[in-house]
Design a protein around this motif. Structure first.
Motif, PDB file in Angstrom:
ATOM      1  N   TYR A 149       0.831  -1.203   0.000  1.00  0.00           N
ATOM      2  CA  TYR A 149       0.000   0.000   0.000  1.00  0.00           C
ATOM      3  C   TYR A 149       0.864   1.251   0.000  1.00  0.00           C
ATOM      4  CZ  TYR A 149      -2.282   3.879   2.312  1.00  0.00           C
ATOM      5  OH  TYR A 149      -2.708   5.128   2.649  1.00  0.00           O
ATOM      6  N   LYS A 150       1.908   1.265   0.798  1.00  0.00           N
ATOM      7  CA  LYS A 150       2.756   2.448   0.901  1.00  0.00           C
ATOM      8  C   LYS A 150       3.471   2.736  -0.415  1.00  0.00           C
ATOM      9  CE  LYS A 150       3.561   2.643   5.849  1.00  0.00           C
ATOM     10  NZ  LYS A 150       4.556   2.693   6.901  1.00  0.00           N
ATOM     11  N   LYS A 151       3.933   1.692  -1.105  1.00  0.00           N
ATOM     12  CA  LYS A 151       4.616   1.903  -2.379  1.00  0.00           C
ATOM     13  C   LYS A 151       3.643   2.464  -3.420  1.00  0.00           C
ATOM     14  CE  LYS A 151       8.171  -1.643  -1.942  1.00  0.00           C
ATOM     15  NZ  LYS A 151       8.650  -2.940  -2.455  1.00  0.00           N
ATOM     16  N   LEU A 152       2.450   1.899  -3.474  1.00  0.00           N
ATOM     17  CA  LEU A 152       1.441   2.354  -4.418  1.00  0.00           C
ATOM     18  C   LEU A 152       1.038   3.797  -4.131  1.00  0.00           C
ATOM     19  CD1 LEU A 152       0.445   0.499  -6.617  1.00  0.00           C
ATOM     20  CD2 LEU A 152      -1.652   0.169  -5.338  1.00  0.00           C
ATOM     21  N   ALA A 153       0.808   4.097  -2.855  1.00  0.00           N
ATOM     22  CA  ALA A 153       0.428   5.457  -2.467  1.00  0.00           C
ATOM     23  C   ALA A 153       1.569   6.429  -2.768  1.00  0.00           C
ATOM     24  CB  ALA A 153       0.071   5.502  -0.987  1.00  0.00           C
ATOM     25  N   ALA A 154       2.793   6.014  -2.509  1.00  0.00           N
ATOM     26  CA  ALA A 154       3.939   6.874  -2.766  1.00  0.00           C
ATOM     27  C   ALA A 154       4.070   7.174  -4.256  1.00  0.00           C
ATOM     28  CB  ALA A 154       5.225   6.238  -2.241  1.00  0.00           C
ATOM     29  N   MET A 155       3.840   6.164  -5.099  1.00  0.00           N
ATOM     30  CA  MET A 155       3.904   6.385  -6.545  1.00  0.00           C
ATOM     31  C   MET A 155       2.818   7.369  -6.981  1.00  0.00           C
ATOM     32  SD  MET A 155       4.941   2.605  -8.049  1.00  0.00           S
ATOM     33  CE  MET A 155       3.522   2.594  -9.039  1.00  0.00           C
ATOM     34  N   PHE A 156       1.618   7.153  -6.490  1.00  0.00           N
ATOM     35  CA  PHE A 156       0.495   8.017  -6.850  1.00  0.00           C
ATOM     36  C   PHE A 156       0.738   9.457  -6.390  1.00  0.00           C
ATOM     37  CE2 PHE A 156      -3.724   9.848  -6.110  1.00  0.00           C
ATOM     38  CZ  PHE A 156      -4.239   9.734  -7.396  1.00  0.00           C
ATOM     39  N   ILE A 157       1.189   9.600  -5.174  1.00  0.00           N
ATOM     40  CA  ILE A 157       1.454  10.929  -4.629  1.00  0.00           C
ATOM     41  C   ILE A 157       2.603  11.591  -5.383  1.00  0.00           C
ATOM     42  CG2 ILE A 157       2.295  12.130  -2.572  1.00  0.00           C
ATOM     43  CD1 ILE A 157       0.578  10.108  -0.948  1.00  0.00           C
ATOM     44  N   SER A 158       3.609  10.812  -5.753  1.00  0.00           N
ATOM     45  CA  SER A 158       4.730  11.361  -6.518  1.00  0.00           C
ATOM     46  C   SER A 158       4.247  11.924  -7.856  1.00  0.00           C
ATOM     47  CB  SER A 158       5.790  10.292  -6.777  1.00  0.00           C
ATOM     48  OG  SER A 158       6.334   9.840  -5.572  1.00  0.00           O
ATOM     49  N   ILE A 159       3.343  11.201  -8.486  1.00  0.00           N
ATOM     50  CA  ILE A 159       2.794  11.678  -9.760  1.00  0.00           C
ATOM     51  C   ILE A 159       2.031  12.986  -9.543  1.00  0.00           C
ATOM     52  CG2 ILE A 159       1.084  11.178 -11.563  1.00  0.00           C
ATOM     53  CD1 ILE A 159       1.956   8.208 -11.277  1.00  0.00           C
ATOM     54  N   LEU A 160       1.232  13.047  -8.482  1.00  0.00           N
ATOM     55  CA  LEU A 160       0.491  14.272  -8.183  1.00  0.00           C
ATOM     56  C   LEU A 160       1.429  15.436  -7.867  1.00  0.00           C
ATOM     57  CD1 LEU A 160      -2.520  12.980  -6.067  1.00  0.00           C
ATOM     58  CD2 LEU A 160      -2.579  13.909  -8.368  1.00  0.00           C
ATOM     59  N   VAL A 161       2.477  15.167  -7.097  1.00  0.00           N
ATOM     60  CA  VAL A 161       3.429  16.225  -6.740  1.00  0.00           C
ATOM     61  C   VAL A 161       4.139  16.733  -7.991  1.00  0.00           C
ATOM     62  CG1 VAL A 161       5.594  16.682  -5.529  1.00  0.00           C
ATOM     63  CG2 VAL A 161       3.747  15.502  -4.356  1.00  0.00           C
ATOM     64  N   LEU A 162       4.571  15.819  -8.848  1.00  0.00           N
ATOM     65  CA  LEU A 162       5.248  16.228 -10.074  1.00  0.00           C
ATOM     66  C   LEU A 162       4.330  17.051 -10.971  1.00  0.00           C
ATOM     67  CD1 LEU A 162       7.334  13.051 -10.954  1.00  0.00           C
ATOM     68  CD2 LEU A 162       8.172  15.255 -10.138  1.00  0.00           C
ATOM     69  N   SER A 163       3.060  16.654 -11.055  1.00  0.00           N
ATOM     70  CA  SER A 163       2.133  17.438 -11.874  1.00  0.00           C
ATOM     71  C   SER A 163       1.909  18.810 -11.261  1.00  0.00           C
ATOM     72  CB  SER A 163       0.811  16.695 -12.054  1.00  0.00           C
ATOM     73  OG  SER A 163       0.145  16.543 -10.824  1.00  0.00           O
ATOM     74  N   GLY A 164       1.873  18.892  -9.928  1.00  0.00           N
ATOM     75  CA  GLY A 164       1.743  20.198  -9.269  1.00  0.00           C
ATOM     76  C   GLY A 164       2.940  21.078  -9.526  1.00  0.00           C
ATOM     77  N   ILE A 165       4.126  20.513  -9.493  1.00  0.00           N
ATOM     78  CA  ILE A 165       5.347  21.280  -9.758  1.00  0.00           C
ATOM     79  C   ILE A 165       5.359  21.756 -11.207  1.00  0.00           C
ATOM     80  CG2 ILE A 165       7.862  21.106  -9.961  1.00  0.00           C
ATOM     81  CD1 ILE A 165       7.734  19.211  -7.503  1.00  0.00           C
ATOM     82  N   ALA A 166       4.971  20.878 -12.128  1.00  0.00           N
ATOM     83  CA  ALA A 166       4.918  21.260 -13.542  1.00  0.00           C
ATOM     84  C   ALA A 166       3.921  22.396 -13.755  1.00  0.00           C
ATOM     85  CB  ALA A 166       4.551  20.055 -14.408  1.00  0.00           C
ATOM     86  N   TYR A 167       2.770  22.294 -13.103  1.00  0.00           N
ATOM     87  CA  TYR A 167       1.752  23.344 -13.216  1.00  0.00           C
ATOM     88  C   TYR A 167       2.292  24.677 -12.688  1.00  0.00           C
ATOM     89  CZ  TYR A 167      -2.491  25.998 -12.251  1.00  0.00           C
ATOM     90  OH  TYR A 167      -3.431  26.985 -12.197  1.00  0.00           O
ATOM     91  N   ALA A 168       2.965  24.634 -11.552  1.00  0.00           N
ATOM     92  CA  ALA A 168       3.529  25.855 -10.968  1.00  0.00           C
ATOM     93  C   ALA A 168       4.588  26.455 -11.894  1.00  0.00           C
ATOM     94  CB  ALA A 168       4.118  25.569  -9.596  1.00  0.00           C
ATOM     95  N   ALA A 169       5.420  25.617 -12.489  1.00  0.00           N
ATOM     96  CA  ALA A 169       6.461  26.112 -13.389  1.00  0.00           C
ATOM     97  C   ALA A 169       5.849  26.782 -14.611  1.00  0.00           C
ATOM     98  CB  ALA A 169       7.368  24.958 -13.818  1.00  0.00           C
ATOM     99  N   ILE A 170       4.787  26.197 -15.131  1.00  0.00           N
ATOM    100  CA  ILE A 170       4.110  26.789 -16.295  1.00  0.00           C
ATOM    101  C   ILE A 170       3.503  28.133 -15.926  1.00  0.00           C
ATOM    102  CG2 ILE A 170       2.133  26.513 -17.854  1.00  0.00           C
ATOM    103  CD1 ILE A 170       2.786  23.471 -17.806  1.00  0.00           C
ATOM    104  N   ARG A 171       2.871  28.210 -14.752  1.00  0.00           N
ATOM    105  CA  ARG A 171       2.266  29.478 -14.315  1.00  0.00           C
ATOM    106  C   ARG A 171       3.326  30.564 -14.144  1.00  0.00           C
ATOM    107  NH1 ARG A 171      -3.161  30.478 -12.216  1.00  0.00           N
ATOM    108  NH2 ARG A 171      -1.978  31.997 -11.058  1.00  0.00           N
ATOM    109  N   ILE A 172       4.445  30.206 -13.526  1.00  0.00           N
ATOM    110  CA  ILE A 172       5.518  31.177 -13.303  1.00  0.00           C
ATOM    111  C   ILE A 172       6.069  31.663 -14.637  1.00  0.00           C
ATOM    112  CG2 ILE A 172       7.889  31.438 -12.446  1.00  0.00           C
ATOM    113  CD1 ILE A 172       7.018  29.585 -10.093  1.00  0.00           C
TER     114      ILE A 172
END
Length: 197
Positions: A65-88
């Motif tokens: 469960y932790k590995k799956l959740a970590a992968m999912f959260i990592s994808i969400l975090v990366l998409s958030g960072i990409a979104y922030a970079a585009i906005r900036i």
């Protein structure tokens, strides 16, 4: 704490070994920032769904469960960072354009209002209105000659003209030139240009 810092450490909140001070800072940030609260709530929902799915399927493929959740959260975090970079990046591109437009407008007003003391160069005395609404053109001209404009025509803001204005010419000859265009009817009355319908 800033949003990007929160998004970088939000994954740690799902771990039970999180530093209490970091957890307290995150909770304070969540109480003030609606965007991060929404982001965090989305992660909680995703983690709950993963937990339910894991319990139902009893995944035996070696993923915990932790590995799956970590992968999912990592994808969400990366998409958030990409979104922030585009906005900036988009905001940094908008600011120079706004500054450039303001600068051009100021230069335009200065070019219109500067009345030369003695004609030096004929090209410098010519001002070109290119695809400019008639009402704006008349306002610039009266500003230069220190006259007043009275725009009575409702079409004056939709009629667009290309006109080479010789600023050494008299206002009477400028009005005569403009009256040669279709849909233009300008009269002079007591230091006032009247744009008639």
């Amino acid at each position: 704490m800033k949003c990007n810092e929160f998004k970088n450490i939000v994954v740690n909140l799902f771990d039970k070994e999180v530093d209490p001070q970091v957890k307290a800072e995150c909770e304070r940030h969540l109480s003030k920032c609606a965007e991060c609260r929404e982001y965090y709530d989305g992660l909680l929902e995703a983690a709950d769904l993963l937990r339910l799915k894991t319990k139902e399927d009893k995944v035996s493929s070696g993923f915990s469960y932790k590995k799956l959740a970590a992968m999912f959260i990592s994808i969400l975090v990366l998409s958030g960072i990409a979104y922030a970079a585009i906005r900036i990046a988009s905001q940094s591109q908008e600011q120079p354009q706004q500054t450039e437009q303001t600068s051009l407008k100021v230069q335009h007003q200065q070019a219109i209002t500067e009345k030369p003391s003695a004609p030096v160069d004929t090209l410098a005395q010519t001002y070109v209105f290119e695809n400019v609404p008639l009402d704006e053109m008349v306002k610039d001209i009266v500003l230069y000659y220190h006259w007043v404009a009275d725009i009575k025509s409702e079409q004056a803001h939709t009629v667009r003209l290309y006109y080479k204005w010789d600023r050494t010419a008299t206002i009477e000859s400028v009005v005569d030139d403009l009256n040669h265009f279709n849909h233009v009817n300008i009269t002079i009355e007591d230091n006032k240009l009247i744009v008639n319908p």
